[in-house]
Design an enzyme around this catalytic site. Structure first.
Site, PDB file in Angstrom:
ATOM      1  N   LEU A 298       0.795  -1.231   0.000  1.00  0.00           N
ATOM      2  CA  LEU A 298       0.000   0.000   0.000  1.00  0.00           C
ATOM      3  C   LEU A 298       0.829   1.284   0.000  1.00  0.00           C
ATOM      4  CD1 LEU A 298      -2.906   1.148   0.289  1.00  0.00           C
ATOM      5  CD2 LEU A 298      -2.427   1.336   2.712  1.00  0.00           C
TER       6      LEU A 298
ATOM      7  N   ARG B 289     -15.999   1.583   1.374  1.00  0.00           N
ATOM      8  CA  ARG B 289     -15.546   2.247   2.601  1.00  0.00           C
ATOM      9  C   ARG B 289     -14.730   3.496   2.271  1.00  0.00           C
ATOM     10  NH1 ARG B 289     -10.711   2.197   5.809  1.00  0.00           N
ATOM     11  NH2 ARG B 289      -9.703   0.756   4.380  1.00  0.00           N
TER      12      ARG B 289
HETATM   13  C1  LIG Z   1      -1.916  -1.733   4.648  1.00  0.00           C
HETATM   14  C2  LIG Z   1      -3.214  -1.244   5.250  1.00  0.00           C
HETATM   15  C3  LIG Z   1      -3.372   0.090   5.572  1.00  0.00           C
HETATM   16  C4  LIG Z   1      -4.570   0.546   6.132  1.00  0.00           C
HETATM   17  N1  LIG Z   1      -4.693   1.872   6.438  1.00  0.00           N
HETATM   18  C5  LIG Z   1      -5.832   2.312   7.036  1.00  0.00           C
HETATM   19  C6  LIG Z   1      -5.962   3.670   7.441  1.00  0.00           C
HETATM   20  O1  LIG Z   1      -5.053   4.477   7.293  1.00  0.00           O
HETATM   21  N2  LIG Z   1      -7.126   4.061   8.016  1.00  0.00           N
HETATM   22  C7  LIG Z   1      -8.162   3.199   8.227  1.00  0.00           C
HETATM   23  O2  LIG Z   1      -9.184   3.611   8.762  1.00  0.00           O
HETATM   24  N3  LIG Z   1      -8.054   1.896   7.853  1.00  0.00           N
HETATM   25  C8  LIG Z   1      -6.914   1.436   7.270  1.00  0.00           C
HETATM   26  N4  LIG Z   1      -6.810   0.120   6.915  1.00  0.00           N
HETATM   27  C9  LIG Z   1      -7.876  -0.815   7.304  1.00  0.00           C
HETATM   28  C10 LIG Z   1      -7.766  -1.110   8.805  1.00  0.00           C
HETATM   29  O3  LIG Z   1      -6.436  -1.072   9.213  1.00  0.00           O
HETATM   30  C11 LIG Z   1      -8.329  -2.479   9.157  1.00  0.00           C
HETATM   31  O4  LIG Z   1      -9.584  -2.659   8.580  1.00  0.00           O
HETATM   32  C12 LIG Z   1      -8.472  -2.626  10.670  1.00  0.00           C
HETATM   33  O5  LIG Z   1      -7.266  -2.298  11.308  1.00  0.00           O
HETATM   34  C13 LIG Z   1      -8.905  -4.038  11.038  1.00  0.00           C
HETATM   35  O6  LIG Z   1      -8.845  -4.181  12.437  1.00  0.00           O
HETATM   36  P1  LIG Z   1      -9.418  -5.469  13.152  1.00  0.00           P
HETATM   37  O7  LIG Z   1      -9.156  -5.299  14.603  1.00  0.00           O
HETATM   38  O8  LIG Z   1     -10.792  -5.726  12.692  1.00  0.00           O
HETATM   39  O9  LIG Z   1      -8.543  -6.689  12.576  1.00  0.00           O
HETATM   40  P2  LIG Z   1      -6.958  -6.956  12.524  1.00  0.00           P
HETATM   41  O10 LIG Z   1      -6.154  -5.822  12.958  1.00  0.00           O
HETATM   42  O11 LIG Z   1      -6.716  -7.532  11.174  1.00  0.00           O
HETATM   43  O12 LIG Z   1      -6.763  -8.097  13.611  1.00  0.00           O
HETATM   44  C14 LIG Z   1      -7.270  -9.405  13.457  1.00  0.00           C
HETATM   45  C15 LIG Z   1      -6.872 -10.219  14.671  1.00  0.00           C
HETATM   46  O13 LIG Z   1      -7.521 -11.483  14.627  1.00  0.00           O
HETATM   47  C16 LIG Z   1      -6.618 -12.508  14.936  1.00  0.00           C
HETATM   48  N5  LIG Z   1      -7.087 -13.737  14.275  1.00  0.00           N
HETATM   49  C17 LIG Z   1      -7.561 -13.884  13.019  1.00  0.00           C
HETATM   50  N6  LIG Z   1      -7.905 -15.163  12.800  1.00  0.00           N
HETATM   51  C18 LIG Z   1      -7.649 -15.846  13.944  1.00  0.00           C
HETATM   52  C19 LIG Z   1      -7.787 -17.201  14.342  1.00  0.00           C
HETATM   53  N7  LIG Z   1      -8.247 -18.141  13.508  1.00  0.00           N
HETATM   54  N8  LIG Z   1      -7.417 -17.538  15.597  1.00  0.00           N
HETATM   55  C20 LIG Z   1      -6.924 -16.607  16.459  1.00  0.00           C
HETATM   56  N9  LIG Z   1      -6.773 -15.309  16.133  1.00  0.00           N
HETATM   57  C21 LIG Z   1      -7.136 -14.934  14.888  1.00  0.00           C
HETATM   58  C22 LIG Z   1      -5.289 -12.005  14.411  1.00  0.00           C
HETATM   59  O14 LIG Z   1      -4.216 -12.653  15.060  1.00  0.00           O
HETATM   60  C23 LIG Z   1      -5.378 -10.516  14.775  1.00  0.00           C
HETATM   61  O15 LIG Z   1      -4.984 -10.336  16.113  1.00  0.00           O
HETATM   62  C24 LIG Z   1      -5.622  -0.353   6.359  1.00  0.00           C
HETATM   63  C25 LIG Z   1      -5.454  -1.691   6.036  1.00  0.00           C
HETATM   64  C26 LIG Z   1      -4.279  -2.135   5.467  1.00  0.00           C
HETATM   65  C27 LIG Z   1      -4.177  -3.583   5.089  1.00  0.00           C
END
Ligand SMILES: Cc1cc2nc3c(=O)[nH]c(=O)nc-3n(C[C@H](O)[C@H](O)[C@H](O)COP(=O)(O)OP(=O)(O)OC[C@H]3O[C@@H](n4cnc5c(N)ncnc54)[C@H](O)[C@@H]3O)c2cc1C
Length: 588
Positions: free
Chosen positions: A253, A399
């Site tokens: 990205l 989004r």
């Molecule tokens: C490169 C990048 C840049 C981004 N920049 C932005 C930004 O600037 N602003 C913005 O608003 N959004 C941004 N996004 C989107 C945003 O970062 C994500 O949508 C958000 O952080 C997701 O958070 P989450 O807590 O839902 O999941 P995640 O942070 O993905 O965490 C998932 C968790 O689930 C755990 N997990 C998954 N499966 C299992 C399993 N089977 N067993 C045990 N544990 C499991 C993992 O270990 C992890 O701890 C970006 C995304 C990317 C990829």
């Protein structure tokens, strides 16, 4: 289940990204016994990779308010978002961003000491033609700052962590109560059963499904697949966000923050082509619009490079000062992965799979909701979901950048508050029926079969390529139906896949096989939902149905694993307190 280790908590949080950690913090501070399980060390969750920032109408740079933020989000999502949830999120944003600052997030500052905010895609130009600046940033490492601060606060609040523990499936009783989860300790290879009065899924997105992606290796949609296997539906899975500016050929990205700071896109003729596609918002139109523009430029022969297969993102005119202070991580990525120093030359970019708009259907309290026997929707007892794995739906069909970091903290907190109420009513653990873990154990044992067979790696790469070719930026019925045939054939191949390495300790090949099973479920959900929706809306762009059709299709898709059944449910077009934003033509 004799011989399997068992642990009991009031609440089980699966996932240690921003969503899981924000929820866990609220619960631990209320002295609930809460366990957070993560398949990687918590601060390696994908939230750490977020660059550009988090939206809140603080109005620190230009006048702003939450109502405008709400309008931009409804419009950005092409009117598919649920307006009650969107209102809730945008109203809560300023308070929760300030709260993050108090937790220790080192936001970049303005000269007057307030939090720095940059313009981002899809933010209105309400101010004499000037665009709002609503995205609060810690340089270009906002997610890193947010995740580390939340982790440290959880350590202080004494949350229990189970790191490097892979959850296979939910444990559900006959009446449909969710009673915890079945997991595998990666270090020892031993199974472990977690019992809980409430289980919160915060397992993140699934954009690893595509060959070119910004997502971490771990974003394999595990929680969404668990929900499908539990007989519940997924919502709006046809809506996959392609970020316009991945490094060409690699997908890593380059944040929208670059265009927010004044960077812009050019084609092989040196034209600033966004003038043709979004005359007002230009490079800061919403992501679906910019991705389609780049794709079209390349398809019509105006791509750059020897293969004319990408466009260029120019930011050298910003000067070394801005690039070094506000975009240091971007500069580093460009130098390592594209061998370009953006202070001197443009970065080659092309759209890359980035975000899953769809997911586990929830209400704005984080409760998982599903229609009961084809009747009205009800909360699934004991089950919650927040973050990228969930579909509230605040992002609708597309989004806006900066709204996901916001979504995870707002709904992480809201779900935790509802769980506190739920725990007040459910004082005891319901008994875990014998045999509740059998299906998960069988999944694990299936990978103990040895002998010749398909390779997991080859099936996975074939799946990611098929999704890119048959379910990408532009779609048609024929292409999607070929996608269905290809994915179904890969499901068959998967049954013949075998592991070469049967060892127990740190067997990452076994984890990857289980992840591929999950990706396969998500692929099916995505192609079947995409083939069903016969209109173009947000990120779902059909060449054979180029118009949005609000009469026929202003509704959410539901996909069930059994018989690949498709159903629909209405969009919640009524906000909580303000007037609704009815669908209008969407131009930028
Ligand atoms: C490169 C990048 C840049 C981004 N920049 C932005 C930004 O600037 N602003 C913005 O608003 N959004 C941004 N996004 C989107 C945003 O970062 C994500 O949508 C958000 O952080 C997701 O958070 P989450 O807590 O839902 O999941 P995640 O942070 O993905 O965490 C998932 C968790 O689930 C755990 N997990 C998954 N499966 C299992 C399993 N089977 N067993 C045990 N544990 C499991 C993992 O270990 C992890 O701890 C970006 C995304 C990317 C990829």
């Amino acid at each position: 289940m004799t011989g399997i280790a068992r642990r009991r908590f009031d609440c089980l949080v699966i996932g240690a990204g921003g969503a899981g950690l924000r929820a866990a913090l609220q619960l631990a501070q209320a002295e609930v016994s809460v366990a957070v399980i993560s398949k990687v060390y918590p601060t390696r969750s994908h939230t750490v990779a977020a660059q550009g920032g988090i939206n809140a109408a603080l109005g620190n740079v230009r006048p702003d308010n939450w109502h405008w933020h709400m309008y931009d989000t409804v419009k950005g999502g092409d009117y598919l978002g649920d307006q009650d949830a969107i209102e809730y999120m945008c109203r809560a944003a300023p308070r929760l961003v300030v709260e993050l600052e108090h937790y220790g997030v080192p936001f970049t500052r303005l000269e007057n000491g307030r939090i720095y905010q940059r313009p981002f895609g899809g933010q209105s130009q309400n101010f004499g033609g000037e665009q709002a600046a609503r995205t609060c940033a810690a340089a270009d490492r906002t997610g890193h700052a947010l995740l580390h601060s939340l982790y440290q606060q959880n350590l202080r609040a004494k949350t229990h962590f189970f790191d490097e523990c892979f959850v296979l499936d939910l444990l559900v009783d006959q009446e449909g109560y969710v009673l915890g989860a079945f997991a595998l300790e990666i270090e020892t290879g031993e199974p472990i059963v977690f019992e809980a009065k409430a289980t919160l899924l915060a397992t993140g997105g699934s954009a690893r499904l595509y060959r070119t992606t910004t997502n971490a290796l771990i974003n394999t949609g595990d929680g969404m697949a668990m929900v499908l296997r539990a007989g519940l539906p997924l919502e709006d899975m046809e809506f996959v966000q392609f970020h316009p500016t991945g490094i060409a050929g690699i997908g890593i990205l380059i944040s929208e923050g670059v265009r927010g700071e004044g960077g812009y896109l050019v084609n092989s003729r040196g034209e600033r082509f966004m003038e043709r596609y979004a005359p007002k918002a230009l490079d800061l139109a919403s992501r679906d619009v910019v991705s389609r523009a780049i794709y079209t430029e390349v398809k019509e022969g105006r791509g750059c490079g020897p293969n004319k297969d990408h466009v260029l993102l120019k930011l050298d005119h910003l000067g070394p000062e801005i690039i070094k202070s506000r975009l240091p991580g971007i500069r580093e990525s460009a130098m390592i992965f594209a061998q370009v120093d953006p202070i001197e030359g443009p970065i080659p970019v092309y759209p890359t799979a980035h975000y899953t708009m769809g997911g586990i259907p929830t209400d704005r309290f984080g409760r998982v909701v599903a229609p009961v026997r084809h009747g009205p929707e009800e909360a699934v007892p004991g089950l919650y979901a927040v973050g990228e794995c969930a579909c509230v739906s605040v992002h609708g069909a597309n989004r806006l950048g900066g709204n996901s970091l916001l979504d995870i903290v707002v709904f992480g907190r809201a779900a935790a508050n509802h769980i506190l109420e739920h725990l007040g009513e459910y004082r005891y653990h319901r008994p875990l029926p014998t045999g509740a873990a059998e299906p998960a154990l069988a999944r694990l044992e299936r990978w103990a079969q040895s002998g010749p067979g398909e390779s997991v790696d080859e099936v996975r790469e074939a799946l990611r390529l098929a999704m890119e070719q048959y379910c990408g930026v532009f779609r048609t019925q024929d292409v999607l139906e070929e996608g269905i045939r290809q994915v179904e054939a890969l499901v068959q191949r998967m049954e013949r896949a075998r592991l070469k390495d049967q060892s127990k300790v740190f067997n990452t090949a076994r984890v990857e096989a289980l992840e591929l099973e999950n990706l396969m479920e998500i692929a099916l959900a995505t192609v079947y939902s995409a083939a069903a929706r016969k209109e173009s809306r947000g990120a779902h762009s059909r060449l054979d149905y180029p118009k949005r059709d609000d009469v026929g299709w202003l509704k959410h898709t539901l996909y069930y694993r059994d018989e690949r059944r498709i159903d629909f449910k209405p969009v919640r077009t009524k906000p909580m307190t303000v007037d609704a934003f009815p669908p209008r033509e969407r131009t930028y």
